[in-house]
Design a protein around this motif. Structure first.
Motif, PDB file in Angstrom:
ATOM      1  N   PHE A 159       4.736  -5.021   8.357  1.00 35.24           N
ATOM      2  CA  PHE A 159       5.697  -5.437   7.334  1.00 35.24           C
ATOM      3  C   PHE A 159       5.534  -6.924   7.012  1.00 35.24           C
ATOM      4  O   PHE A 159       5.466  -7.760   7.895  1.00 35.24           O
ATOM      5  CB  PHE A 159       7.127  -5.161   7.812  1.00 35.24           C
ATOM      6  N   HIS A 160       5.476  -7.220   5.712  1.00 37.51           N
ATOM      7  CA  HIS A 160       5.459  -8.622   5.275  1.00 37.51           C
ATOM      8  C   HIS A 160       6.664  -8.811   4.363  1.00 37.51           C
ATOM      9  O   HIS A 160       6.962  -7.937   3.542  1.00 37.51           O
ATOM     10  CB  HIS A 160       4.209  -8.946   4.470  1.00 37.51           C
ATOM     11  N   ALA A 161       7.332  -9.964   4.526  1.00 34.95           N
ATOM     12  CA  ALA A 161       8.520 -10.215   3.696  1.00 34.95           C
ATOM     13  C   ALA A 161       8.169 -10.082   2.214  1.00 34.95           C
ATOM     14  O   ALA A 161       8.969  -9.618   1.404  1.00 34.95           O
ATOM     15  CB  ALA A 161       9.072 -11.598   3.994  1.00 34.95           C
ATOM     16  N   GLY A 162       6.945 -10.468   1.867  1.00 35.60           N
ATOM     17  CA  GLY A 162       6.490 -10.394   0.477  1.00 35.60           C
ATOM     18  C   GLY A 162       6.511  -8.984  -0.092  1.00 35.60           C
ATOM     19  O   GLY A 162       6.570  -8.797  -1.309  1.00 35.60           O
ATOM     20  N   ASP A 163       6.470  -7.961   0.804  1.00 32.94           N
ATOM     21  CA  ASP A 163       6.454  -6.574   0.340  1.00 32.94           C
ATOM     22  C   ASP A 163       7.715  -6.257  -0.463  1.00 32.94           C
ATOM     23  O   ASP A 163       7.682  -5.447  -1.395  1.00 32.94           O
ATOM     24  CB  ASP A 163       6.360  -5.597   1.523  1.00 32.94           C
ATOM     25  N   LEU A 164       8.839  -6.874  -0.096  1.00 39.17           N
ATOM     26  CA  LEU A 164      10.100  -6.602  -0.800  1.00 39.17           C
ATOM     27  C   LEU A 164      10.081  -7.214  -2.201  1.00 39.17           C
ATOM     28  O   LEU A 164      10.599  -6.629  -3.153  1.00 39.17           O
ATOM     29  CB  LEU A 164      11.297  -7.117   0.005  1.00 39.17           C
ATOM     30  N   MET A 167       0.029   1.397  -4.294  1.00 43.68           N
ATOM     31  CA  MET A 167       1.122   0.461  -4.097  1.00 43.68           C
ATOM     32  C   MET A 167       1.232   0.189  -2.590  1.00 43.68           C
ATOM     33  O   MET A 167       0.703   0.963  -1.787  1.00 43.68           O
ATOM     34  CB  MET A 167       2.441   1.074  -4.579  1.00 43.68           C
ATOM     35  N   ASP A 168       1.951  -0.859  -2.191  1.00 47.18           N
ATOM     36  CA  ASP A 168       2.165  -1.111  -0.768  1.00 47.18           C
ATOM     37  C   ASP A 168       2.724   0.136  -0.111  1.00 47.18           C
ATOM     38  O   ASP A 168       3.568   0.824  -0.708  1.00 47.18           O
ATOM     39  CB  ASP A 168       3.169  -2.266  -0.575  1.00 47.18           C
ATOM     40  N   THR A 169       2.258   0.414   1.102  1.00 46.42           N
ATOM     41  CA  THR A 169       2.610   1.597   1.915  1.00 46.42           C
ATOM     42  C   THR A 169       2.061   2.904   1.320  1.00 46.42           C
ATOM     43  O   THR A 169       2.399   3.973   1.805  1.00 46.42           O
ATOM     44  CB  THR A 169       4.141   1.793   2.146  1.00 46.42           C
ATOM     45  N   ASN A 215     -11.135  -0.698   0.233  1.00 52.14           N
ATOM     46  CA  ASN A 215      -9.713  -0.697   0.526  1.00 52.14           C
ATOM     47  C   ASN A 215      -9.098  -1.812  -0.322  1.00 52.14           C
ATOM     48  O   ASN A 215      -9.172  -2.969   0.048  1.00 52.14           O
ATOM     49  CB  ASN A 215      -9.547  -0.953   2.028  1.00 52.14           C
ATOM     50  N   ARG A 216      -8.536  -1.469  -1.465  1.00 50.34           N
ATOM     51  CA  ARG A 216      -8.310  -2.362  -2.597  1.00 50.34           C
ATOM     52  C   ARG A 216      -9.691  -2.764  -3.111  1.00 50.34           C
ATOM     53  O   ARG A 216     -10.698  -2.520  -2.455  1.00 50.34           O
ATOM     54  CB  ARG A 216      -7.476  -3.592  -2.268  1.00 50.34           C
ATOM     55  N   SER A 217      -9.739  -3.400  -4.263  1.00 52.12           N
ATOM     56  CA  SER A 217     -11.029  -3.537  -4.926  1.00 52.12           C
ATOM     57  C   SER A 217     -10.942  -4.538  -6.075  1.00 52.12           C
ATOM     58  O   SER A 217      -9.943  -5.246  -6.208  1.00 52.12           O
ATOM     59  CB  SER A 217     -11.409  -2.173  -5.517  1.00 52.12           C
TER      60      SER A 217
HETATM   61 MG    MG Z   1       0.469  -4.968   2.217  1.00 48.11          MG
END
Ligand code: MG
Ligand code: ATP
Length: 265
Positions: free
Chosen positions: A190-195, A63-65, A119-121
């Protein structure tokens, strides 16, 4: 490390794995072991290269982070950069979207003697693609089997595959996102999309659970890595990679001719 292995064909409930597991180790103890493992990984990488019969593909999903970048940095610290590649898979370009989803992945698989970290796939194509409804369900549903077939082919042709899902809790993600907002040096991450993605936490967890159960195979297994504690996450990944390289019984190749007694003038 067996307890982190996802059994092939199992029904995965992610709640079974404690995200803050530390294996009963104290942190300083763990860090000492990690240091030894790093040295072993460094030596094995050189041997893998010299032996030149095997390739190693490491898949990282989270997941993110979740800590993919940190894992790469810390586990492979000290390993000769010449023998290790990282391939990061972001949102597909138009050209990539015009092809099948494995098209962009295959050119990055490791050659003999190499280690490649994804790194992701290709797994994003049954994760974000499913959660965000980017393709019809019957299309992403077929992909589990397609991915298993693709990976089986790679294994049969000499690639060893180990796949890691870095498992963090929802609260740990909250803290890490907050840290990215509060700490000026981390704000760039940080990207706003993360929220928005965080709002979909439960959907992602379900997509991860299904994906893990359906694509963990004996030859290309998934591991659920407790990842709230970064040092333990690194320890688990390093241990599994060292054990994997050990199991390949790598050897230095014999020279073509007998060099014994040869003197260089
Ligand atoms: Mg990200
Ligand atoms: P960090 O953890 O540092 O944020 P990251 O891996 O999240 O790193 P980003 O650039 O933030 O990197 O995000 C990459 C984005 O690309 C992710 O949101 C991911 O879901 C998306 N992505 C990757 N592959 C696909 C795909 N096949 N289809 C759609 N989106 C994809």
């Amino acid at each position: 490390m067996k307890k982190y292995l996802v059994a092939a064909g199992s029904n995965v409930d992610l709640g079974r794995w404690d995200t803050s597991d530390d294996g009963g180790l104290a942190e300083d103890e763990g860090r000492k072991i990690l240091k030894t493992l790093r040295k072993q990984l460094e030596d094995y990488q050189e041997l893998l290269y010299a032996d030149h019969r095997h390739a190693l593909l490491v898949v990282l999903q989270a997941m993110d982070t979740g800590g993919k970048d940190g894992t790469i940095r810390r586990v492979f610290e000290g390993v000769n950069p010449v023998g290790v590649k990282v391939a990061s898979f972001k949102r597909p370009t138009d050209a990539e979207l015009a092809h099948d989803y494995l098209w962009r992945v295959h050119p990055h698989t490791p050659g003999k003697g190499e280690i490649t970290i994804f790194n992701r796939s290709h797994y994003e194509d049954v994760l974000v693609v499913r959660v965000k409804n980017l393709v019809e369900p019957n299309r992403w549903n077929r992909r589990y089997q397609q991915i298993a077939d693709f990976e089986r082919m790679l294994v049969e042709e000499g690639t060893t595959i180990r796949k890691f899902y870095l498992h963090i809790s929802k609260d740990e993600q909250r803290q890490r996102l907050q840290e990215r907002i509060d700490n000026p040096d981390k704000r760039w991450k940080f990207h706003a999309g993360d929220l928005e993605e965080r709002q979909l936490w439960d959907d992602y967890q379900q997509a991860y659970a299904d994906m893990l159960g359906r694509t963990s195979t004996e030859q290309a297994p998934w591991y659920v890595v407790p990842a709230d504690r970064k040092w333990y996450r690194d320890l688990v990944v390093s241990t599994i990679l060292v054990e994997t390289l050990e199991s390949l019984r790598l050897t230095y190749p014999q020279p073509d001719t007998d060099l014994s007694g040869l003197i260089v003038h």
